[in-house]
Design a protein around this motif. Structure first.
Motif, PDB file in Angstrom:
ATOM      1  N   LYS A 177       0.815  -1.366  -0.124  1.00 17.66           N
ATOM      2  CA  LYS A 177      -0.045  -0.488   0.018  1.00 17.66           C
ATOM      3  C   LYS A 177       0.953   1.380   0.130  1.00 17.66           C
ATOM      4  N   PHE A 179       1.533   5.096   1.427  1.00 14.60           N
ATOM      5  CA  PHE A 179       0.969   5.762   1.956  1.00 14.60           C
ATOM      6  C   PHE A 179       1.613   7.017   1.681  1.00 14.60           C
ATOM      7  N   ASN A 180       0.509   8.189   1.086  1.00 12.54           N
ATOM      8  CA  ASN A 180       1.020  10.085   1.267  1.00 12.54           C
ATOM      9  C   ASN A 180       1.179  10.557   2.357  1.00 12.54           C
ATOM     10  N   ARG A 181       2.193  11.427   2.122  1.00 12.69           N
ATOM     11  CA  ARG A 181       2.517  12.007   3.429  1.00 12.69           C
ATOM     12  C   ARG A 181       1.841  11.815   4.567  1.00 12.69           C
ATOM     13  N   GLU A 182       0.828  13.054   3.152  1.00 12.82           N
ATOM     14  CA  GLU A 182      -0.101  13.600   4.113  1.00 12.82           C
ATOM     15  C   GLU A 182      -1.045  12.429   6.072  1.00 12.82           C
ATOM     16  N   GLU A 183      -1.263  11.398   5.013  1.00 17.14           N
ATOM     17  CA  GLU A 183      -1.689  10.440   5.945  1.00 17.14           C
ATOM     18  C   GLU A 183       0.011   9.662   6.638  1.00 17.14           C
ATOM     19  N   ILE A 184       0.988   9.932   6.571  1.00 13.19           N
ATOM     20  CA  ILE A 184       2.050   9.976   7.719  1.00 13.19           C
ATOM     21  C   ILE A 184       2.063  10.326   8.926  1.00 13.19           C
ATOM     22  N   GLU A 186      -0.293  12.305   9.727  1.00  9.62           N
ATOM     23  CA  GLU A 186      -1.488  11.890  10.576  1.00  9.62           C
ATOM     24  C   GLU A 186      -1.361  10.792  11.390  1.00  9.62           C
ATOM     25  N   LYS A 187      -0.871   9.599  11.096  1.00  9.44           N
ATOM     26  CA  LYS A 187      -1.186   8.143  11.700  1.00  9.44           C
ATOM     27  C   LYS A 187       0.048   8.533  12.458  1.00  9.44           C
ATOM     28  N   ASN A 191      -2.486  14.845  14.408  1.00 13.82           N
ATOM     29  CA  ASN A 191      -2.775  16.619  13.210  1.00 13.82           C
ATOM     30  C   ASN A 191      -2.342  17.424  13.819  1.00 13.82           C
TER      31      ASN A 191
END
Length: 231
Positions: A177, A179-184, A186-187, A191
């Motif tokens: 999968k 994972f884009n930078r924003e998702e990384i 955030e998780k 935030n």
């Protein structure tokens, strides 16, 4: 864990900052420990085993980056949360801090309300970690123990700082999968944390050095993915 049981180690060579930061956090009910240089911080951390360390970068005797590196080598402090105090313009300090194993950074000048909010957010990570179900993830020849923050690869144990481990676990939890930078961000960072793309790049580079180049693939302009390889 109750607030009165949470230990926060403050490290700064400026007495005024120790006083202001210490006062505001003690008002929240945390137990506050103080050190005025990196060497003193390492010794106090060994003795007291704090839950969170707020560490200035520029200090006499031993700077914050070196102190962070030393603390990360202490087995009992592998999971301590470390955040740096940096001037707003010190981008190089932030990168050096992450490379040394820091989890986050707080910019100076320090605003008390923002500081308290930031500390609460950092400590929520500690609670989230404690609440995680214990499970072992096996991907190819790699075994990942989420409860013990431990990785075993070809019968060799690999120790990673907290943020490197969380990033690795995220990627390895879904091989293939992207994972884009924003998702990384955030998780792994949450935030509430403002970090640049270079932060992820630094952590990925460290993972490649410790686990292997071929496991981590970069998709330019998109993000990263973990691939299971035969080895």
């Amino acid at each position: 864990m109750k607030k009165k049981d949470i230990k926060i180690l403050l490290v700064d060579d400026e007495p005024d900052i120790l006083e202001i930061v210490g006062y505001n956090l003690s008002q929240e009910g945390y137990k506050i420990l103080k050190a005025s240089n990196g060497r003193e911080a390492v010794e106090l951390a060994k003795k007291e085993l704090p839950n969170l360390i707020i560490l200035d970068v520029m200090m006499p005797e031993m700077d914050g980056v070196e102190a962070c590196e030393q603390i990360r080598k202490i087995p009992k402090l592998e999971q301590v949360i470390i955040t740096f105090l940096t001037a707003r313009s010190e981008d190089y300090s932030q990168v050096a801090g992450f490379e040394a194993g820091a989890d986050d950074y707080i910019t100076k000048p320090i605003k008390p309300k923002l500081l308290v909010s930031k500390v609460k957010a950092l400590l929520r990570r500690l609670k989230d970690s404690e609440a995680q179900d214990s499970k072992t993830l096996i991907v190819g020849s790699i075994e990942i123990n989420r409860e013990e923050y431990k990785i075993v690869h070809h019968d060799k144990e690999i120790v990673l700082p907290r943020k490197e481990f969380e990033l690795f676990y995220l990627l390895a939890s879904k091989p293939g999968k992207v994972f884009n930078r924003e998702e990384i961000l955030e998780k792994v960072w949450g935030n509430e944390v403002i970090v640049g793309g270079r932060t992820i790049d630094v952590h990925i580079r460290k993972l490649r050095e410790k686990i292997g180049e071929d496991y981590f693939k970069t998709l330019k302009g998109v993000g990263y993915k973990f691939e299971v390889i035969s080895d």
